[in-house]
Write an enzyme that holds these catalytic residues in place. Sequence first.
Site, PDB file in Angstrom:
ATOM      1  N   SER A  63      23.958  18.797  25.168  1.00 28.55           N
ATOM      2  CA  SER A  63      23.738  20.043  24.425  1.00 28.55           C
ATOM      3  C   SER A  63      24.702  20.261  23.274  1.00 28.55           C
ATOM      4  CB  SER A  63      23.799  21.244  25.374  1.00 28.55           C
ATOM      5  OG  SER A  63      22.656  21.296  26.187  1.00 28.55           O
ATOM      6  N   LYS A  66      23.119  20.382  19.933  1.00 30.28           N
ATOM      7  CA  LYS A  66      22.469  21.587  19.433  1.00 30.28           C
ATOM      8  C   LYS A  66      23.220  22.184  18.241  1.00 30.28           C
ATOM      9  CE  LYS A  66      20.725  22.652  24.072  1.00 30.28           C
ATOM     10  NZ  LYS A  66      20.855  23.528  25.259  1.00 30.28           N
ATOM     11  N   TYR A 190      13.701  16.385  20.786  1.00 34.07           N
ATOM     12  CA  TYR A 190      14.720  17.100  21.566  1.00 34.07           C
ATOM     13  C   TYR A 190      15.389  16.189  22.592  1.00 34.07           C
ATOM     14  CZ  TYR A 190      16.807  20.619  24.630  1.00 34.07           C
ATOM     15  OH  TYR A 190      17.686  21.349  25.391  1.00 34.07           O
ATOM     16  N   TYR A 242      26.908  29.183  27.669  1.00 30.60           N
ATOM     17  CA  TYR A 242      25.936  29.946  28.452  1.00 30.60           C
ATOM     18  C   TYR A 242      26.634  31.128  29.120  1.00 30.60           C
ATOM     19  CZ  TYR A 242      23.969  25.384  27.499  1.00 30.60           C
ATOM     20  OH  TYR A 242      23.588  24.235  26.869  1.00 30.60           O
ATOM     21  N   VAL A 260      26.149  18.945  29.386  1.00 33.17           N
ATOM     22  CA  VAL A 260      26.211  18.567  30.796  1.00 33.17           C
ATOM     23  C   VAL A 260      26.604  17.105  30.998  1.00 33.17           C
ATOM     24  CG1 VAL A 260      24.623  20.363  31.558  1.00 33.17           C
ATOM     25  CG2 VAL A 260      23.728  18.103  30.924  1.00 33.17           C
TER      26      VAL A 260
END
Length: 313
Positions: A63, A66, A190, A242, A260
């Site tokens: 991630s 992103k 993605y 998050y 992760v």
Amino acid sequence: MDLQAIVNDTWNALADERGGGTPARYIPALAAVDPCKFGIALATDDGQVACAGDADEKFSIQSISKVFALALALEREGSALWDAVGREPSGDAFNSIVQLEKEKGIPRNPFINSGAIVTTDRFIGRRGVDEAVRDLIDRLRRMGRNPQIDFDQDVARSESEAGERNRALAWFLADFGRLLNPVEEVLSVYFRQCALSMSCRQLAESALFLAFDGTDPVTGQKMCSASRARRINALMLLCGHYDNSGQFAFEVGFPGKSGVGGGILASVPGRAAIAVWSPGLNRAGTSLLGAKALAEIARRTGWSVFSGQLPEI
């Protein structure tokens, strides 16, 4: 300030804690990674990179990608991107479906999975998916000054095979009319984006633009405008971990983005970009040892975005 000594001391102080936390198990390719890996890289505007441990071993950035996709989507879409994705912390799990349905297909921010899928869709635009992937990789190779940066095909395949939740999110988005491209085309980009393989050194060098108003101060390569770099930093601080983002800001005090795969990318505006890697995660999906390393670097340097003035290097 001797940054190499600080990085070395930080690694040595935490080395006995290697293997702590829980590696991501739901993606088979990540479950196979040695949980005792631990690397730190700190890049500054003079071209120096202070490294320790496994800083030159590649890992799946997941991630963290992103952040780069967001910068490129903003370059293509401008402020129109914010019509499709919000800028608020989610307070829920990164792959929550309930929140997406309740809020009529508008993801809370670009860093939860649904928001990242929308961002990737806008980054693709109306071109082919392979062209979009090449664009992302080419830009990272230039920013990271390394032509070997690429995605790991085995990890991408593993992402796709374990991607039912992301497919569910994407179909929800499509049902609300939030995607410009077919679901499987968006997800093909993605999954490859999340499977980007980089070392801590490459990641820190690639992200210097975040700390220096959108431009790599070493090469002059521009990733985005200064105002967009500031906004990306703000989103990293608010949403980069998050529902663990507040705790990270409290303990570390840098904008950051976790993955992760065990990596964390941190930006210290005006000073440095820092990448850490340790596969064991806390319950929120952030590297347990990596967060401790960044907190220790913040303590030893005195750096914090909440200080009245950042100490000089």
